[in-house]
Design an enzyme around this catalytic site. Sequence first.
Site, PDB file in Angstrom:
ATOM      1  CG  LEU A   1      -8.127  17.745  50.611  1.00 34.87           C
ATOM      2  CD1 LEU A   1      -9.285  16.845  50.991  1.00 34.87           C
ATOM      3  CD2 LEU A   1      -7.048  17.066  50.236  1.00 34.87           C
ATOM      4  CG  ASP A   2      -6.525  21.463  44.557  1.00 32.65           C
ATOM      5  OD1 ASP A   2      -5.950  22.202  45.427  1.00 32.65           O
ATOM      6  OD2 ASP A   2      -5.558  20.971  43.833  1.00 32.65           O
ATOM      7  CE  LYS A   3     -15.992  24.386  43.161  1.00 32.79           C
ATOM      8  NZ  LYS A   3     -16.472  25.489  42.042  1.00 32.79           N
TER       9      LYS A   3
END
Length: 320
Positions: free
Chosen positions: A137-139
């Site tokens: 998952l993106d930050k």
Amino acid sequence: MIESSLYTADIPDELGGLRLDQALAELFPEFSRSRLQDWIKSGCVQVNGKALRAKDKVMGGEAVELRAELQDSGDDQPQDIPLDVVYEDASLIIVNKPAGLVVHPAAGNWDGTLVNALLHYAPELAAVPRAGIVHRLDKDTSGLLMVARTLQAHKVLVEQLQARDIEREYLAVVQGTMTAGGTVDAPLGRHPVDRKRHAVREDGKPAVTHYRVLERYPHHTLVRLKLETGRTHQIRVHMAHIHYSLVGDPVYGRLRLPAGAGPDLTETLRGFRRQALHATRLALAHPEHGDLCEWEAPMPDDMSALVDALRRAQEEGGAL
């Protein structure tokens, strides 16, 4: 201690023409390309029963066997970082990741990541590739993320992911009022100029995102999205591609304040500094016994506050 695990796959036709190491990087994204190249050199990779060089081209349709030799990692250090663990057993951990937490250590974020937290929570993950994390998952995307606790579980989950048997659904708030749901089927690749971005490209990798409308507001929409593929920034790029960029997305969108927006909505939209994206549902066949397992995580507080502000503005007519 070195352990090995056997991975098998067929090279899809769309990867024909690539170097072997490039094709393997697509087939086994949980391993770095340099590690795959080392395994090719050491004879751990067989293509139709033969050893090839990393630079040899593949045609598509070949059967690949990869014997992954994995050694305990001493590079990433355990750190006592709080985790929201929604489920765990001997082979699996499901984490609800908060926005702002980086998943893997990298330049600029060598510690304080989910990997560091997992190594503290479950030290045995040091012997599993990438501390057991099989997807990202993106930050600044929140939500559910699966972690394999053993090499065997890791192998099974990666195979499910490659076969598109794992269901991943997201909630997002987008800019613009959608009239109906639909599907975005548009290949993705690196942006031709900005290498930190991704873009729809004819020569990109296949990418499919389904979306349906949950709630409409005068200038925004709450949508539920389902991934068929899991490309980098897929939802963010696809939504921007059809002109419904995510609220707060600093890369693929820009702030658009509705004409006549009241101070409550204006403050909420200006203050929302991340993409409004949450991984809300995860469903998979358990890697040990094969039973269907699924989890849901409600929207985090910041997204709930955003949706509440949009509802209030709609009721009050402040965003009309």
